[in-house]
Design an enzyme around this catalytic site. Structure first.
Site, PDB file in Angstrom:
ATOM      1  N   ASN A 274       0.873  -1.172   0.000  1.00 28.53           N
ATOM      2  CA  ASN A 274       0.000   0.000   0.000  1.00 28.53           C
ATOM      3  C   ASN A 274       0.913   1.225   0.000  1.00 28.53           C
ATOM      4  O   ASN A 274       1.490   1.563   1.027  1.00 28.53           O
ATOM      5  CB  ASN A 274      -0.911  -0.010   1.233  1.00 28.53           C
ATOM      6  CG  ASN A 274      -1.783   1.241   1.296  1.00 28.53           C
ATOM      7  OD1 ASN A 274      -1.821   2.023   0.336  1.00 28.53           O
ATOM      8  ND2 ASN A 274      -2.467   1.442   2.407  1.00 28.53           N
TER       9      ASN A 274
ATOM     10  N   LYS B 133       0.053   4.195  -0.271  1.00 32.79           N
ATOM     11  CA  LYS B 133      -0.636   5.385   0.257  1.00 32.79           C
ATOM     12  C   LYS B 133      -0.368   6.559  -0.706  1.00 32.79           C
ATOM     13  O   LYS B 133      -0.278   6.323  -1.914  1.00 32.79           O
ATOM     14  CB  LYS B 133      -0.177   5.668   1.685  1.00 32.79           C
ATOM     15  CG  LYS B 133      -0.275   4.400   2.562  1.00 32.79           C
ATOM     16  CD  LYS B 133      -0.088   4.642   4.015  1.00 32.79           C
ATOM     17  CE  LYS B 133      -0.203   3.309   4.749  1.00 32.79           C
ATOM     18  NZ  LYS B 133      -0.195   3.419   6.192  1.00 32.79           N
TER      19      LYS B 133
ATOM     20  N   HIS C  76      -9.568   1.292   4.570  1.00 30.16           N
ATOM     21  CA  HIS C  76      -8.307   1.492   5.296  1.00 30.16           C
ATOM     22  C   HIS C  76      -8.559   2.426   6.489  1.00 30.16           C
ATOM     23  O   HIS C  76      -9.373   3.352   6.393  1.00 30.16           O
ATOM     24  CB  HIS C  76      -7.242   2.078   4.361  1.00 30.16           C
ATOM     25  CG  HIS C  76      -5.875   2.035   4.977  1.00 30.16           C
ATOM     26  ND1 HIS C  76      -5.450   2.980   5.880  1.00 30.16           N
ATOM     27  CD2 HIS C  76      -4.867   1.133   4.868  1.00 30.16           C
ATOM     28  CE1 HIS C  76      -4.229   2.663   6.291  1.00 30.16           C
ATOM     29  NE2 HIS C  76      -3.856   1.544   5.688  1.00 30.16           N
TER      30      HIS C  76
ATOM     31  N   GLU D 236      -6.989   4.832   7.567  1.00 29.44           N
ATOM     32  CA  GLU D 236      -6.799   6.262   7.258  1.00 29.44           C
ATOM     33  C   GLU D 236      -8.044   6.836   6.572  1.00 29.44           C
ATOM     34  O   GLU D 236      -8.408   7.987   6.791  1.00 29.44           O
ATOM     35  CB  GLU D 236      -5.534   6.441   6.395  1.00 29.44           C
ATOM     36  CG  GLU D 236      -4.273   6.220   7.230  1.00 29.44           C
ATOM     37  CD  GLU D 236      -3.091   5.639   6.471  1.00 29.44           C
ATOM     38  OE1 GLU D 236      -3.072   5.701   5.230  1.00 29.44           O
ATOM     39  OE2 GLU D 236      -2.187   5.105   7.146  1.00 29.44           O
TER      40      GLU D 236
ATOM     41  N   GLU E  62      -5.396  -4.795  10.264  1.00 30.89           N
ATOM     42  CA  GLU E  62      -4.349  -3.810  10.542  1.00 30.89           C
ATOM     43  C   GLU E  62      -4.668  -3.097  11.853  1.00 30.89           C
ATOM     44  O   GLU E  62      -5.488  -2.164  11.867  1.00 30.89           O
ATOM     45  CB  GLU E  62      -4.289  -2.771   9.423  1.00 30.89           C
ATOM     46  CG  GLU E  62      -3.977  -3.353   8.065  1.00 30.89           C
ATOM     47  CD  GLU E  62      -3.392  -2.306   7.130  1.00 30.89           C
ATOM     48  OE1 GLU E  62      -2.281  -2.511   6.669  1.00 30.89           O
ATOM     49  OE2 GLU E  62      -4.047  -1.266   6.892  1.00 30.89           O
TER      50      GLU E  62
ATOM     51  N   GLY F 143       2.464   2.422  10.775  1.00 27.56           N
ATOM     52  CA  GLY F 143       3.417   3.530  10.658  1.00 27.56           C
ATOM     53  C   GLY F 143       4.121   3.880  11.954  1.00 27.56           C
ATOM     54  O   GLY F 143       4.769   4.916  12.059  1.00 27.56           O
TER      55      GLY F 143
ATOM     56  N   SER G  54       3.395  -1.982  10.186  1.00 23.04           N
ATOM     57  CA  SER G  54       4.851  -1.992  10.379  1.00 23.04           C
ATOM     58  C   SER G  54       5.515  -3.317   9.994  1.00 23.04           C
ATOM     59  O   SER G  54       6.522  -3.708  10.584  1.00 23.04           O
ATOM     60  CB  SER G  54       5.209  -1.625  11.823  1.00 23.04           C
ATOM     61  OG  SER G  54       4.774  -0.314  12.119  1.00 23.04           O
TER      62      SER G  54
HETATM   63  P1  13P Z   1       2.998   0.558   7.616  1.00 19.43           P
HETATM   64  O1  13P Z   1       3.508  -0.747   7.063  1.00 19.43           O
HETATM   65  O2  13P Z   1       3.756   1.742   7.151  1.00 19.43           O
HETATM   66  O3  13P Z   1       2.840   0.474   9.107  1.00 19.43           O
HETATM   67  O4  13P Z   1       1.504   0.741   7.024  1.00 19.43           O
HETATM   68  C1  13P Z   1       0.617  -0.283   7.150  1.00 19.43           C
HETATM   69  C2  13P Z   1      -0.590   0.052   6.352  1.00 19.43           C
HETATM   70  O5  13P Z   1      -1.358   0.918   6.714  1.00 19.43           O
HETATM   71  C3  13P Z   1      -0.804  -0.677   5.094  1.00 19.43           C
HETATM   72  O6  13P Z   1      -2.092  -0.476   4.613  1.00 19.43           O
END
Ligand code: 13P
Length: 249
Positions: A10, A12, A95, A97, A167, A173, A212
């Site tokens: 992803n 983002k 997601h 976010e 997740e 992150g 992560s």
């Molecule tokens: P990270 O791997 O940067 O923690 O992000 C995970 C994520 O949100 C994947 O959709």
């Protein structure tokens, strides 16, 4: 039964055309297992360039969102039909976010999942609990609140065409990966929750872990019986690191 194993990137709102080229060059010769798929979810402007640059038939591209309507006056949105036009097969939905920054409710996410399926796209449905929920013993209640509206909207049988990504929000992150044991425990709960509705369907659904994930943690996570791969954010922007995560399956 061997479930499909998926390592999904992803990006983002990151990356550029140079990364598209670099990633495709890095991944095209990757030797993947038979049951393995690699999925790269880029920002929409890069989907075509990445599809064109990829020559590996087990590596697919996906979008990170779609609008639940077919078309119309929805400035800035992307439709399922547009993704069909680009031969995109997957789409990340719900997601955390999108839920926290853009206010997407589980009911809206359910509508998007239904719309994706109706248009031949495989939804990667993201669910996860916050730190507060985890610490308050509300993990399962939170996951149920995110899953139940989707089951109600599409019916459990349609989950044979759905990928679920767990997740934990506190692990995204932050560098704090859930331990493999903790992730497995939650994945097992998710599968049993689906199995309570339909045991056969639950056995087919790929459950990905996200939060992560990196090359150092991937192998132990992916070795867990109910973890069928990962959804990788930050580490998916580094070609060598992401390759090693793909090889950890
Ligand atoms: P990270 O791997 O940067 O923690 O992000 C995970 C994520 O949100 C994947 O959709």
């Amino acid at each position: 039964m061997k479930r499909q194993s998926i390592v999904a990137a992803n990006w983002k709102m990151n990356g550029d055309l140079a990364l598209v080229e670099e990633m495709a060059n890095g991944l095209n010769s990757l030797e993947l297992k038979d049951h393995q798929t690699v999925l790269i979810n880029t920002p929409a402007p890069y989907l075509t360039a990445l599809s064109s640059a990829l020559t590996h038939d087990q590596i697919k591209v996906g979008a990170q969102n779609l609008n639940e309507n077919e078309k119309g006056a929805f400035t800035g949105e992307i439709s399922a039909l547009m993704l069909n036009d680009l031969a995109v097969q997957y789409v990340v939905l719900g997601h955390s976010e999108r839920r926290s920054i853009y206010g997407e409710t589980s009911e809206l996410v359910a509508k998007k999942v239904a719309h994706a399926l109706n248009n031949g796209l495989v939804p990667v449905l993201c669910i996860g609990e916050s730190l507060e929920e985890r610490e308050g013993g509300q993990t399962e209640a939170s996951l149920e609140a995110q899953l139940a509206p989707v089951i109600a909207e599409i019916g459990i049988e349609k989950f044979v065409d759905v990928v679920v990504a767990y997740e934990p929000v506190w692990a995204i992150g932050t560098g704090k990966t859930a331990s493999a044991a903790m992730a497995q425990e939650t994945h097992e709960w998710i599968r049993s929750y689906l199995a309570a509705q339909n045991a056969d369907v639950a056995q087919t659904v790929p459950l990905l872990y996200g939060g992560s994930v990196n090359a150092a943690t991937a192998q132990e996570l992916f070795a867990q019986p109910d973890i069928d791969g990962g959804l990788v954010g930050g580490a998916s922007l580094k070609v060598e690191e992401f390759k090693n995560i793909c090889l950890a399956v």
